[in-house]
Write a protein that holds these residues in place. Structure first.
Motif, short mmCIF file in Angstrom:
data_model
loop_
_atom_site.label_atom_id
_atom_site.label_comp_id
_atom_site.label_asym_id
_atom_site.label_seq_id
_atom_site.Cartn_x
_atom_site.Cartn_y
_atom_site.Cartn_z
N GLU A 259 -38.84 20.46 18.64
CA GLU A 259 -39.96 20.23 17.72
C GLU A 259 -39.63 20.80 16.33
O GLU A 259 -39.96 20.19 15.30
N TRP A 260 -38.98 21.96 16.33
CA TRP A 260 -38.73 22.67 15.07
C TRP A 260 -37.64 23.70 15.33
O TRP A 260 -37.77 24.54 16.22
N GLY A 261 -36.57 23.62 14.54
CA GLY A 261 -35.37 24.42 14.81
C GLY A 261 -35.61 25.92 14.94
O GLY A 261 -35.02 26.58 15.81
N VAL A 262 -36.48 26.45 14.09
CA VAL A 262 -36.69 27.91 14.05
C VAL A 262 -37.10 28.46 15.42
O VAL A 262 -36.74 29.59 15.77
N TRP A 263 -37.81 27.63 16.22
CA TRP A 263 -38.18 28.08 17.57
C TRP A 263 -36.94 28.43 18.40
O TRP A 263 -37.03 29.22 19.34
N GLY A 264 -35.83 27.77 18.09
CA GLY A 264 -34.65 27.94 18.94
C GLY A 264 -33.67 29.00 18.48
O GLY A 264 -32.65 29.24 19.14
N ALA A 265 -33.97 29.68 17.37
CA ALA A 265 -32.98 30.61 16.79
C ALA A 265 -32.62 31.74 17.76
O ALA A 265 -31.47 32.19 17.80
N ASP A 266 -33.59 32.17 18.56
CA ASP A 266 -33.27 33.29 19.47
C ASP A 266 -32.63 32.82 20.78
O ASP A 266 -32.43 33.62 21.69
N GLY A 267 -32.27 31.52 20.83
CA GLY A 267 -31.54 31.02 21.99
C GLY A 267 -30.11 30.63 21.62
O GLY A 267 -29.41 30.01 22.43
N LEU A 268 -29.68 30.98 20.41
CA LEU A 268 -28.31 30.63 19.99
C LEU A 268 -27.34 31.70 20.49
O LEU A 268 -27.50 32.88 20.17
N PRO A 269 -26.35 31.29 21.29
CA PRO A 269 -25.44 32.27 21.87
C PRO A 269 -24.72 33.10 20.80
O PRO A 269 -24.18 32.55 19.84
N PHE A 270 -24.76 34.39 20.96
CA PHE A 270 -24.01 35.36 20.14
C PHE A 270 -24.48 35.46 18.69
O PHE A 270 -23.77 35.98 17.86
N LEU A 271 -25.68 34.99 18.39
CA LEU A 271 -26.24 35.25 17.05
C LEU A 271 -26.89 36.64 17.05
O LEU A 271 -26.53 37.50 16.25
N ALA A 272 -27.82 36.86 17.95
CA ALA A 272 -28.48 38.17 18.06
C ALA A 272 -28.34 38.62 19.52
O ALA A 272 -28.92 38.02 20.41
N THR A 273 -27.53 39.65 19.74
CA THR A 273 -27.09 39.95 21.12
C THR A 273 -27.57 41.31 21.64
O THR A 273 -27.25 41.66 22.76
N SER A 274 -28.30 42.06 20.82
CA SER A 274 -28.81 43.36 21.27
C SER A 274 -30.32 43.38 21.06
O SER A 274 -30.87 42.52 20.37
N TYR A 275 -30.97 44.37 21.64
CA TYR A 275 -32.41 44.48 21.42
C TYR A 275 -32.72 44.68 19.93
O TYR A 275 -33.67 44.09 19.41
N ASP A 276 -31.92 45.51 19.26
CA ASP A 276 -32.17 45.75 17.82
C ASP A 276 -32.04 44.44 17.03
O ASP A 276 -32.87 44.14 16.17
N ASP A 277 -30.98 43.69 17.35
CA ASP A 277 -30.78 42.41 16.66
C ASP A 277 -31.90 41.42 16.99
O ASP A 277 -32.34 40.64 16.13
N ALA A 278 -32.34 41.44 18.26
CA ALA A 278 -33.41 40.52 18.65
C ALA A 278 -34.67 40.79 17.83
O ALA A 278 -35.35 39.84 17.39
N MET A 279 -34.97 42.05 17.61
CA MET A 279 -36.18 42.38 16.85
C MET A 279 -35.98 42.11 15.35
O MET A 279 -36.90 41.72 14.65
N LYS A 280 -34.74 42.29 14.91
CA LYS A 280 -34.42 41.97 13.51
C LYS A 280 -34.59 40.46 13.28
O LYS A 280 -35.16 40.03 12.27
N LEU A 281 -34.11 39.69 14.24
CA LEU A 281 -34.26 38.23 14.15
C LEU A 281 -35.75 37.85 14.17
O LEU A 281 -36.18 36.99 13.41
N TRP A 282 -36.52 38.53 15.00
CA TRP A 282 -37.96 38.25 15.07
C TRP A 282 -38.63 38.56 13.72
O TRP A 282 -39.47 37.79 13.25
N ARG A 283 -38.23 39.66 13.09
CA ARG A 283 -38.83 39.98 11.78
C ARG A 283 -38.51 38.88 10.76
O ARG A 283 -39.33 38.58 9.89
N ALA A 284 -37.31 38.28 10.87
CA ALA A 284 -36.95 37.18 9.97
C ALA A 284 -37.69 35.89 10.35
O ALA A 284 -38.11 35.11 9.50
N GLN A 285 -37.88 35.68 11.66
CA GLN A 285 -38.55 34.45 12.13
C GLN A 285 -40.05 34.49 11.89
O GLN A 285 -40.68 33.45 11.66
N ARG A 286 -40.63 35.68 12.02
CA ARG A 286 -42.09 35.79 12.13
C ARG A 286 -42.88 35.10 11.00
O ARG A 286 -43.81 34.33 11.28
N PRO A 287 -42.50 35.33 9.71
CA PRO A 287 -43.28 34.66 8.65
C PRO A 287 -43.22 33.13 8.76
O PRO A 287 -44.20 32.44 8.50
#
Ligand code: PCA
Length: 324
Positions: free
Chosen positions: A96-124
């Motif tokens: 439906e919209w690419g941004v929904w899939g960003a946290d399913g891209l292999p090896f982009l964000a691989t730790s809990y810290d990175d996952a939350m960093k990615l969420w802060r970028a995705q959230r707005p």
């Protein structure tokens, strides 16, 4: 006279009753994972916190394990108001919209810290998208890191050729295609059955979902690739939220912020405890062999390239914000 007093008191009682009934709002919250899963336990705590903080004015019933709506239907149900609030797996909606899939891209964000960093970028971006769709984002919680379950030992991606691979999202289906496996989309609620009946023989997922499905009964290997940490997101219908009084709205927002912090901690705990359950059940929990890692990284590069070309400038902006 007596009779009139009685009638009046009945009327007063009825009025008080209907005022109480009006003041109490009931929401249904469809969720897709088992009642004992840490996400669902967290949802129940979230609901209890809101009940308490609102003085019983807002009662939320959590419906676990896709019992009210199937996982891919929950977002539309909340949008249409069939459910006032719900929990979705963001990566399910990548088409439906690419941004929904960003946290399913292999090896982009691989730790809990990175996952939350990615969420802060995705959230707005997510908030803006949901606002356009008549919804709001409440809180997100990552799943533990994703590894590869396999019935047979793996030394490289070539060992996955031809095998039946359970997918839960467009990206996990695409991974199967790239390694030459046969993707079958199965939602978490049916994973146990899919492996028990031989419909599937491998998948990428967390220890948490494997332990939920007692996968050690059917699968002997899990390779800890730490490839990505997809997130569950709790969303609410905007009109349902607007219909609450201000104090209850504040109670929802406060409980959501608490649930995000608590959920992250619970995910980290579940990562350890679920892998211990699988181990105790006889599954080998292994670091991925070097060739398998190299092969999966290549697959990850392809997915990122394909995702960027589809997601456009918004996708690039997200990746840049995450990597900053
Ligand atoms: N469990 C869910 C999504 C990611 C995960 O770890 C599943 O396998 O469906």
């Amino acid at each position: 006279m007596k009779r009139r007093t009685l009638n009046l008191s009945i009327a007063a009682g009825l009025l008080a009753f209907s005022a109480a009934a009006q003041a109490q709002t009931k929401w249904d919250l469809p969720a897709a994972y088992p009642a004992t899963n840490f996400h669902t336990v967290n949802l129940n705590q979230f609901a209890a916190d809101i009940d308490k903080a609102s003085g019983g004015k807002l009662k939320i019933t959590v419906h676990p394990n896709a019992s009210l709506f199937k996982a891919p239907e929950i977002k539309r149900a909340v949008q249409g108001g069939q459910a006032q609030i719900g929990e979705i797996l963001m990566v399910n909606f990548q088409n439906e919209w690419g941004v929904w899939g960003a946290d399913g891209l292999p090896f982009l964000a691989t730790s809990y810290d990175d996952a939350m960093k990615l969420w802060r970028a995705q959230r707005p971006m997510v908030e803006k998208k949901l606002a356009e769709q008549g919804m709001m984002a409440l809180y997100a919680v990552p799943w533990p890191p994703q590894g590869i379950y396999s019935k047979k030992p793996l030394s490289s991606a070539a060992d996955l050729k031809g095998i039946k691979w359970r997918a839960y999202s467009p990206a996990t289906a695409r991974i199967a295609e790239l390694v030459g496996a046969q993707p079958v989309t199965v939602q978490a609620a049916e994973v146990s059955q899919a492996f028990a009946t031989g419909v599937t023989e491998s998948m990428m997922s967390s220890g948490s979902t494997g332990a939920d499905a007692k996968l050690h009964e059917h699968v002997k290997f899990w390779y800890d690739t730490q490839a990505w940490l997809p997130k569950n997101l709790v969303i609410v219908n905007r009109a349902a939220f607007n219909a609450l009084d201000k104090a209850t709205q504040d109670a929802v927002m406060k409980a959501a912020a608490d649930a995000e912090v608590r959920g992250l901690a619970e995910s980290k705990k579940a990562n350890v405890s679920s892998l211990n359950i699988l181990k105790a059940g006889g599954m080998q929990i292994l670091p991925p062999p070097a060739q398998l890692t190299a092969d999966m990284k290549k697959v990850g590069d392809t997915l990122l390239t394909e995702w960027l070309s589809k997601a456009g400038p918004e996708g690039q902006q997200l990746v840049d914000a995450f990597r900053k």
